[in-house]
Design an enzyme around this catalytic site. Structure first.
Site, PDB file in Angstrom:
ATOM      1  N   SER A 135       0.862  -1.195   0.000  1.00 50.01           N
ATOM      2  CA  SER A 135       0.000   0.000   0.000  1.00 50.01           C
ATOM      3  C   SER A 135       0.889   1.232   0.000  1.00 50.01           C
ATOM      4  O   SER A 135       2.024   1.190   0.504  1.00 50.01           O
ATOM      5  CB  SER A 135      -0.874  -0.006   1.252  1.00 50.01           C
ATOM      6  OG  SER A 135      -1.429   1.270   1.497  1.00 50.01           O
ATOM      7  N   TYR A 148      -1.415  -0.182  10.637  1.00 49.44           N
ATOM      8  CA  TYR A 148      -1.700  -0.591   9.252  1.00 49.44           C
ATOM      9  C   TYR A 148      -0.532  -0.179   8.351  1.00 49.44           C
ATOM     10  O   TYR A 148      -0.001  -0.990   7.588  1.00 49.44           O
ATOM     11  CB  TYR A 148      -3.011   0.013   8.755  1.00 49.44           C
ATOM     12  CG  TYR A 148      -3.269  -0.335   7.299  1.00 49.44           C
ATOM     13  CD1 TYR A 148      -3.534  -1.651   6.919  1.00 49.44           C
ATOM     14  CD2 TYR A 148      -3.199   0.642   6.301  1.00 49.44           C
ATOM     15  CE1 TYR A 148      -3.731  -1.991   5.578  1.00 49.44           C
ATOM     16  CE2 TYR A 148      -3.402   0.317   4.962  1.00 49.44           C
ATOM     17  CZ  TYR A 148      -3.655  -1.001   4.611  1.00 49.44           C
ATOM     18  OH  TYR A 148      -3.836  -1.336   3.285  1.00 49.44           O
TER      19      TYR A 148
HETATM   20  P1  NDP Z   1     -11.442  -6.035   0.853  1.00 52.97           P
HETATM   21  O1  NDP Z   1     -11.874  -5.833   2.260  1.00 52.97           O
HETATM   22  O2  NDP Z   1     -12.416  -5.767  -0.239  1.00 52.97           O
HETATM   23  O3  NDP Z   1     -10.837  -7.503   0.662  1.00 52.97           O
HETATM   24  C1  NDP Z   1      -9.982  -8.048   1.632  1.00 52.97           C
HETATM   25  C2  NDP Z   1      -9.834  -9.534   1.397  1.00 52.97           C
HETATM   26  O4  NDP Z   1      -8.935 -10.076   2.388  1.00 52.97           O
HETATM   27  C3  NDP Z   1     -11.143 -10.275   1.507  1.00 52.97           C
HETATM   28  O5  NDP Z   1     -11.232 -11.221   0.468  1.00 52.97           O
HETATM   29  C4  NDP Z   1     -11.031 -10.998   2.846  1.00 52.97           C
HETATM   30  O6  NDP Z   1     -11.756 -12.220   2.793  1.00 52.97           O
HETATM   31  C5  NDP Z   1      -9.529 -11.255   2.925  1.00 52.97           C
HETATM   32  N1  NDP Z   1      -9.097 -11.496   4.308  1.00 52.97           N
HETATM   33  C6  NDP Z   1      -9.035 -10.604   5.315  1.00 52.97           C
HETATM   34  N2  NDP Z   1      -8.649 -11.216   6.448  1.00 52.97           N
HETATM   35  C7  NDP Z   1      -8.478 -12.534   6.149  1.00 52.97           C
HETATM   36  C8  NDP Z   1      -8.110 -13.673   6.899  1.00 52.97           C
HETATM   37  N3  NDP Z   1      -7.824 -13.610   8.214  1.00 52.97           N
HETATM   38  N4  NDP Z   1      -8.038 -14.873   6.283  1.00 52.97           N
HETATM   39  C9  NDP Z   1      -8.321 -14.976   4.960  1.00 52.97           C
HETATM   40  N5  NDP Z   1      -8.675 -13.912   4.193  1.00 52.97           N
HETATM   41  C10 NDP Z   1      -8.756 -12.708   4.788  1.00 52.97           C
HETATM   42  O7  NDP Z   1     -10.161  -5.069   0.690  1.00 52.97           O
HETATM   43  P2  NDP Z   1      -9.186  -4.795  -0.555  1.00 52.97           P
HETATM   44  O8  NDP Z   1      -9.517  -5.627  -1.717  1.00 52.97           O
HETATM   45  O9  NDP Z   1      -9.142  -3.331  -0.729  1.00 52.97           O
HETATM   46  O10 NDP Z   1      -7.808  -5.242   0.092  1.00 52.97           O
HETATM   47  C11 NDP Z   1      -6.945  -6.177  -0.507  1.00 52.97           C
HETATM   48  C12 NDP Z   1      -5.513  -5.805  -0.141  1.00 52.97           C
HETATM   49  O11 NDP Z   1      -5.227  -4.534  -0.717  1.00 52.97           O
HETATM   50  C13 NDP Z   1      -5.269  -5.657   1.354  1.00 52.97           C
HETATM   51  O12 NDP Z   1      -4.012  -6.211   1.668  1.00 52.97           O
HETATM   52  C14 NDP Z   1      -5.262  -4.143   1.562  1.00 52.97           C
HETATM   53  O13 NDP Z   1      -4.475  -3.779   2.658  1.00 52.97           O
HETATM   54  C15 NDP Z   1      -4.651  -3.697   0.257  1.00 52.97           C
HETATM   55  N6  NDP Z   1      -4.886  -2.318  -0.139  1.00 52.97           N
HETATM   56  C16 NDP Z   1      -6.142  -1.800  -0.240  1.00 52.97           C
HETATM   57  C17 NDP Z   1      -6.325  -0.483  -0.626  1.00 52.97           C
HETATM   58  C18 NDP Z   1      -7.658   0.168  -0.673  1.00 52.97           C
HETATM   59  O14 NDP Z   1      -7.723   1.409  -0.598  1.00 52.97           O
HETATM   60  N7  NDP Z   1      -8.738  -0.575  -0.806  1.00 52.97           N
HETATM   61  C19 NDP Z   1      -5.187   0.345  -1.028  1.00 52.97           C
HETATM   62  C20 NDP Z   1      -3.906  -0.291  -0.867  1.00 52.97           C
HETATM   63  C21 NDP Z   1      -3.774  -1.571  -0.474  1.00 52.97           C
HETATM   64  P3  NDP Z   1     -12.721 -12.786   3.934  1.00 52.97           P
HETATM   65  O15 NDP Z   1     -13.247 -11.631   4.706  1.00 52.97           O
HETATM   66  O16 NDP Z   1     -13.756 -13.547   3.173  1.00 52.97           O
HETATM   67  O17 NDP Z   1     -11.826 -13.663   4.724  1.00 52.97           O
HETATM   68  C1  8X3 Z   2      -5.030   1.598   1.693  1.00 52.36           C
HETATM   69  C2  8X3 Z   2      -4.637   2.950   1.229  1.00 52.36           C
HETATM   70  O1  8X3 Z   2      -4.240   5.314   1.985  1.00 52.36           O
HETATM   71  O2  8X3 Z   2      -6.275   4.223   2.752  1.00 52.36           O
HETATM   72  O3  8X3 Z   2      -3.898   0.826   1.863  1.00 52.36           O
HETATM   73  O4  8X3 Z   2      -4.142   3.611   3.678  1.00 52.36           O
HETATM   74  S1  8X3 Z   2      -4.824   4.072   2.479  1.00 52.36           S
END
Ligand code: NDP
Ligand code: 8X3
Length: 249
Positions: A135, A148
């Site tokens: 991120s 985070y």
């Molecule tokens: P979502 O919440 O839409 O998806 C997160 C996914 O992670 C879900 O499929 C969830 O599945 C899974 N997950 C979370 N905890 C667990 C666990 N303990 N075991 C198995 N699976 C798990 O978020 P995003 O798609 O946005 O996030 C995906 C990645 O991208 C993350 O690492 C996030 O930090 C990163 N990210 C996101 C950004 C944003 O602004 N959205 C920006 C930068 C990075 P389930 O709940 O079914 O287990």
């Molecule tokens: C998610 C992006 O800027 O919300 O990783 O932390 S931010």
């Protein structure tokens, strides 16, 4: 036919990545806790294309069991996409919940390194690739980012260090650092506050899951002599806001 394991395939980036690869002829091992979401993915692409693994990544025994139970055709992994992760809370460190901090570390760091370590031997054998979803918060600090941001700084640095250790193996490691993206991320971070999530993204034209799926797809399909070591992706509407100064009254 190539095979990818995607964590966090039930929502957001991971669901889009899994669909992108399945639609383009890869076999996909789709991991997350919510079995019904994974079943929808299997229903869409078929069991020959998508193998669903529903378990909590923080549970090492369940993780090992899921890997050991991979059926023929899904065992030989060419690509690991470490995507599952979460932020919990938006408050300052001094007001944060320690249990939430631990959950972020357990998911974003401990589970990611455990899965990576378990798959490294076969990724080396197959000259495969690893794409880690970090991120911008791993390099750009902001109030409320605290643990985070710390976990994502770990992912970014782990990716860079992995490349050193994998030197000469042919294994490629890429670190993707997205900025603001509209997924379930803010819903999870705020404990289910849909209004807060809608407000954050309103008018910002945020990144979409499909944007990141296409970025991963591009990286995975580059010629084997190229490694995109890290890529920062932000919406045009987002930029760093600078430093703050606390002055004497
Ligand atoms: P979502 O919440 O839409 O998806 C997160 C996914 O992670 C879900 O499929 C969830 O599945 C899974 N997950 C979370 N905890 C667990 C666990 N303990 N075991 C198995 N699976 C798990 O978020 P995003 O798609 O946005 O996030 C995906 C990645 O991208 C993350 O690492 C996030 O930090 C990163 N990210 C996101 C950004 C944003 O602004 N959205 C920006 C930068 C990075 P389930 O709940 O079914 O287990
Ligand atoms: C998610 C992006 O800027 O919300 O990783 O932390 S931010």
């Amino acid at each position: 036919m190539q095979t990818v394991l995607v964590t966090g395939a039930s929502a957001g980036f991971g669901a889009a990545i899994a669909a992108q690869f399945a639609a383009h002829g890869w076999r996909v091992v789709a991991c997350a806790r919510r079995a019904e979401r994974l079943a929808a993915l299997t229903g869409r692409f078929g069991q020959q294309r998508v193998h669903a693994c529903a378990f909590d990544l923080r549970d090492e025994a369940a993780l090992r069991a899921a890997l050991a139970a991979l059926p023929d055709g899904f065992r030989d992994l060419d690509l690991l996409v470490n995507n599952a992760g979460l932020a919990l809370g938006t408050g300052k460190a001094q007001a944060s919940d320690l249990a939430q901090w631990r959950q972020m570390i357990d998911t974003n760091v401990t589970a990611l390194v455990t899965l990576t370590r378990l798959l490294l031997p076969q990724l080396i054998e197959r000259r495969g690739a690893i794409v880690n979803i970090s991120s911008i918060s791993g390099t750009h600090p902001y109030p409320g980012g605290n643990v985070y941001g710390g976990t994502k700084a770990f992912v970014t640095q782990f990716s860079a260090n992995l490349r050193c250790d994998l030197h000469g193996t042919g294994v490629r490691v890429s670190n993707i650092e997205p900025g603001m993206a509209e997924t379930e991320f803010t819903l999870v971070r705020t404990g289910g506050d849909q209004a807060a999530s809608d407000k954050l993204y309103a008018g910002a034209h945020p990144i979409t899951g499909q944007d990141i799926a296409e970025t991963v797809w591009w990286i995975a399909n580059l010629p084997p002599h190229l490694d995109v070591t890290r890529v920062e992706v932000m919406p045009v509407s987002q930029s760093p806001a600078g430093l703050q100064v606390a002055r004497d009254p």
